[in-house]
Scaffold this motif. Sequence first.
Motif, PDB file in Angstrom:
ATOM      1  N   SER A 142      -8.843   2.127   0.378  1.00  7.73           N
ATOM      2  CA  SER A 142      -8.346   1.170   1.374  1.00  7.73           C
ATOM      3  C   SER A 142      -6.910   1.444   1.798  1.00  7.73           C
ATOM      4  CB  SER A 142      -8.479  -0.273   0.851  1.00  7.73           C
ATOM      5  OG  SER A 142      -9.817  -0.576   0.527  1.00  7.73           O
ATOM      6  N   SER A 143      -6.501   2.706   1.718  1.00  7.25           N
ATOM      7  CA  SER A 143      -5.170   3.077   2.199  1.00  7.25           C
ATOM      8  C   SER A 143      -5.187   3.263   3.710  1.00  7.25           C
ATOM      9  CB  SER A 143      -4.708   4.374   1.533  1.00  7.25           C
ATOM     10  OG  SER A 143      -4.487   4.198   0.158  1.00  7.25           O
ATOM     11  N   GLU A 144      -4.003   3.296   4.307  1.00 10.14           N
ATOM     12  CA  GLU A 144      -3.872   3.607   5.732  1.00 10.14           C
ATOM     13  C   GLU A 144      -3.175   4.943   5.847  1.00 10.14           C
ATOM     14  OE1 GLU A 144      -3.559   1.533   9.978  1.00 10.14           O
ATOM     15  OE2 GLU A 144      -3.418   0.368   8.133  1.00 10.14           O
ATOM     16  N   SER A 182     -13.267   4.698  10.645  1.00 12.29           N
ATOM     17  CA  SER A 182     -12.386   4.151   9.616  1.00 12.29           C
ATOM     18  C   SER A 182     -11.784   2.798   9.978  1.00 12.29           C
ATOM     19  CB  SER A 182     -11.240   5.133   9.343  1.00 12.29           C
ATOM     20  OG  SER A 182     -10.312   5.136  10.423  1.00 12.29           O
ATOM     21  N   SER A 229       1.775  -1.714   9.948  1.00 12.34           N
ATOM     22  CA  SER A 229       0.842  -1.587   8.825  1.00 12.34           C
ATOM     23  C   SER A 229       1.544  -1.568   7.488  1.00 12.34           C
ATOM     24  CB  SER A 229       0.007  -0.308   8.977  1.00 12.34           C
ATOM     25  OG  SER A 229       0.789   0.835   8.719  1.00 12.34           O
ATOM     26  N   THR A 289      -5.422   6.612  11.333  1.00 15.86           N
ATOM     27  CA  THR A 289      -4.924   6.496  12.705  1.00 15.86           C
ATOM     28  C   THR A 289      -4.318   7.834  13.105  1.00 15.86           C
ATOM     29  OG1 THR A 289      -4.549   4.110  12.654  1.00 15.86           O
ATOM     30  CG2 THR A 289      -3.192   5.398  14.165  1.00 15.86           C
ATOM     31  N   THR A 299      -7.154  -7.469   8.831  1.00 15.31           N
ATOM     32  CA  THR A 299      -7.805  -7.291  10.119  1.00 15.31           C
ATOM     33  C   THR A 299      -8.585  -8.555  10.436  1.00 15.31           C
ATOM     34  OG1 THR A 299      -7.976  -4.901   9.811  1.00 15.31           O
ATOM     35  CG2 THR A 299      -9.413  -5.900  11.464  1.00 15.31           C
ATOM     36  N   GLY A 358      -9.434   2.760  12.296  1.00 15.34           N
ATOM     37  CA  GLY A 358      -8.103   3.117  12.779  1.00 15.34           C
ATOM     38  C   GLY A 358      -8.101   3.278  14.290  1.00 15.34           C
ATOM     39  N   SER A 381       0.834  -1.194   0.000  1.00 15.14           N
ATOM     40  CA  SER A 381       0.000   0.000   0.000  1.00 15.14           C
ATOM     41  C   SER A 381       0.872   1.249   0.000  1.00 15.14           C
ATOM     42  CB  SER A 381      -0.915  -0.016   1.226  1.00 15.14           C
ATOM     43  OG  SER A 381      -0.142  -0.081   2.405  1.00 15.14           O
ATOM     44  N   SER A 405     -10.715   3.954   3.566  1.00 18.04           N
ATOM     45  CA  SER A 405      -9.363   4.146   4.076  1.00 18.04           C
ATOM     46  C   SER A 405      -9.368   4.162   5.600  1.00 18.04           C
ATOM     47  CB  SER A 405      -8.767   5.451   3.538  1.00 18.04           C
ATOM     48  OG  SER A 405      -8.457   5.327   2.168  1.00 18.04           O
ATOM     49  N   VAL A 406      -8.272   3.715   6.176  1.00 10.57           N
ATOM     50  CA  VAL A 406      -8.111   3.630   7.623  1.00 10.57           C
ATOM     51  C   VAL A 406      -7.278   4.825   8.079  1.00 10.57           C
ATOM     52  CG1 VAL A 406      -7.185   2.266   9.529  1.00 10.57           C
ATOM     53  CG2 VAL A 406      -8.261   1.121   7.570  1.00 10.57           C
TER      54      VAL A 406
END
Length: 980
Positions: free
Chosen positions: A403-405, A474, A496, A435, A503, A476, A308, A432-433
Amino acid sequence: MTAGLGVVLLMAAGLSGLVHCFQPLFSFNGNSSAHSDITLRAVLRKTAEVCRDMAASEGRDFSLTIDDSLTTDKVQRACSSPGTSTTLLSSVIFQTSMFDMVFGNANVDVVFALSEEHHFDDETFQGGRDVITAGVAAVKASVKLENFVAGRWTLGRVCHTLQDFYSHSNWVELGKKAPYSALIRPDQPLENLADGSTPTCRNCEGEDCDNNILPDLMQQGLLTSGYFNIFSSVKPAGKCSHGGSFDQTSKQDPVGGINKDDISSSHGSLHHAAADLAVSATLELLEDIRVAVGDKNFLRLMGLSQSSVLCFVIDTTGSMSDDIAEAKRVSFSIIDSKRGTPQEPSAYILVPFNDPGFGPLIMTTNADVFKDNINKLSANGGGDIPEKCLSGLQLALTAAPPSSEIFVFTDAPAKDAYLKSTITALIESTKSVVTFMLTDVLASRRRRRGSSHVSSRKMNQADAQLYRDLAQASGGQAIEVTKSDLTAATSVIEDSSASAVVTVFQVVKNPGRPDHFTFTVDGSLRNMTAYVTGASSLTFNLTSSSGLSQNSSQSSGPLASSTTAGNLRRLSLNTDNQTGSWQISVDSNSPYSVKVIGQSSLNFIFYLLEAHEGAQAHGDFNLKEGRPLSGGNVSLLVFVSGSDKLKVSEVNLFDSSGPTEVNGSVQLIERGNFLVTFSGVPAGNYVVRLKGEDSSATSRSSLSSFQRQAPTTIKTSSISVTARANNTNVEPGSTISIPFTVATTNGGVVNTSATDTFTVRANNDRSYTSSSPSTVTAAAGSGGAANGTVTLTVPGSAVSGTDVTLTIEAENAAASDVNYAVLRLSVVAKVTDTARPVCQVVSTSTNCTSSSSLCSSSHWEFIANFTDGVNGTGIDSITVRQGNGTLNTSTVAGAGGENFTVVTYSASCCAQNVVLAAVDNVGNVGKCVGQVRESTTATPAVVEAANTTTAAVTTTSTGGHTLSMSRCLWITAAVYLLWK
């Protein structure tokens, strides 16, 4: 807005069911091909071909058979970089990118349902080609700016129109076995078109339409397409109709139709021939784009990646020096440790924010460029305490692939908290996640550099709760640490950035209460990690499938080694020989979260779908933007990757606050795709959980049960928001109007008697000027619908290839419910240069012998000239598409004002072919083909004088003309023409 416009908009929304093309997503009619099938067949084949050619150029083996049996898993494995045999691979990123194209394709039937140009109806061949060529130019412009997500959506739309030509015209009936290349080459004429007064069809014989095209038309080889109209039966005299139950023109003489959309269509016997030609045409289009953008960028456009992106959103105000230093450290560590490996991030994104500014967004595939930009960050300024965190996050969410972090570093409240619902909408739309790395929460702000005072303001619990809410939506985490503990917390970023992260389980408890949770460890999982966030008083107990236990007071035990930083407990799990059901019990009355991840090639992605109106007749779906409706039915497209021997036994929607669980009905479509339907989903916040069994030989245990969970929350709404742009491409300096409709629903359907007022917010990620009503009202007699219009003005300075994401939100009067529509638009300057670079042969010289054993000791040279003409945009690049010789170029100015790029190519006589490609600055591609061969017409005198075998070089100019020259000496005439 007038009531009439609202009626038109609602009607257009219903027209999404009037599919008059290959089915968009699924074909439930026997073995018919849908647009998705055609697109995926072509994309997988072309991607595999590019990987094969790159492997050959690097001297690597490539063993994959390229045919219609390809899957994303097969192509992902075959295209993987050398040295990946021990690396876990996941095709989820690749499949996500292909779904972007598939849904972009299907979206044409929603946005342009009645546009004849977008479907090649009504003999609009020039209009259809204009749609294709403008779209291709937009794709190439997007790739040039590395806007690959926007490029995929546009490419999907282009493919739809191109593919429809083969179903809606009589190209197949004319016996054509190859694609109509002029459709993607605007410099070539569209020939043999039936004019408006030429009859083309006769009545079908009952249900038999096989021979309804007039014999005279067929004998003359004239091209026609069917007329289509759902409102009127009027059409020009003697013209063919599209056909089908919705086409009113097919009931007017000549009755019947000629479409080949599926095997039950009017010309359904030719459906497979049309679909195969549509695949070939899509391959031809993809090859044109490949040559224009280069192989590496083409694979990025296809989304073929093993990892990613690395995405940071960083507060650069005065108190953030420590945080910026840590962001540099952890990003450099990831880059340096993964550079040149399959786990190297596919792209790097950096968004700084401050106050009052934010951005600019830096997106690059070059690690050194990213390093240089993050190195330039410094902490300064800021003024008051709150910063524009959400504005920076908005840029990242719309630029990063789905679907990126994304990791956000800040120690300040959000000054732009009004964007919360916009950010939530983008999170749900992109999956997307996010954090948040929050430092010194509840501690006094430090003195800002350059500030003359110390602020007593703190990031209080309400400030931090905004970030916690977004993290929860998200999937996160909101990690709260001191600046001195930040280094220990950023290990989650390194976790990650590993390959194939999945997950397994995640839950948030707010308010908190003691509870226990189970999760399944399967044999494909490696390097499992659990995160527990919550108050310092929180305690937990971990129990493995074998009955071993370890509590939170043990930093190292039989099941895990743990570290603590702020509110984060990170547990590195020891799952060796302990597959099966694990349990974690948490004792806390304060809010907390539990998340379990691991590495595995077995993963899934999902998309919300909505049924076309009239689905009883068509049974197809399109992508649903926005939240599903409370009390209504919910449909998901679920793709499972990583094994061809898995069985999905259960997909459910789980709301831990209830807890409410809704089980879905699972239907296998094909190739790992499942259609999952849920009936009467009550209001709530849900996550998607998937369970099944994997019987593949790679499992480390006989226990084959597995579970996975999607991070993103699905929230239902009782508000319906529908918006349709009349065009998805916008020119710089122009204004586009987007009508929208808002309504209250009950049980998943519009409440036609409701009278409500909604607050409206429209935001775009480019800060382009826009206007929209602040409220809209569904008055009595309106059928429960409220209408409005958003206008968006693209500045004249906008660069072609830029994309803009517009979010339209509607909130009820009680501010207790919100829904949204997300529209993605491409900024595309009108292309006036449609001519491809022209190749002119200058000369060939050779001392090649007729002996193949001596070929390595002799060489041949080919000299050609490329020009883009006086009015062209100029040559951007010249590459060798085939051949392994040496290429040199130089530029000279012609007397007529045009520039010439002189190409000299030399190679061993063992490699007697060359294909050169020239690309101009708007992506038009011209080719030159050269070949050395023995001449059968050379005179003995020439052979003797040259003391060599005469060579013949055949070159193909971009206009399709072939030139043949048989000389072993310089062609002085061509030289004269070049420099005259």
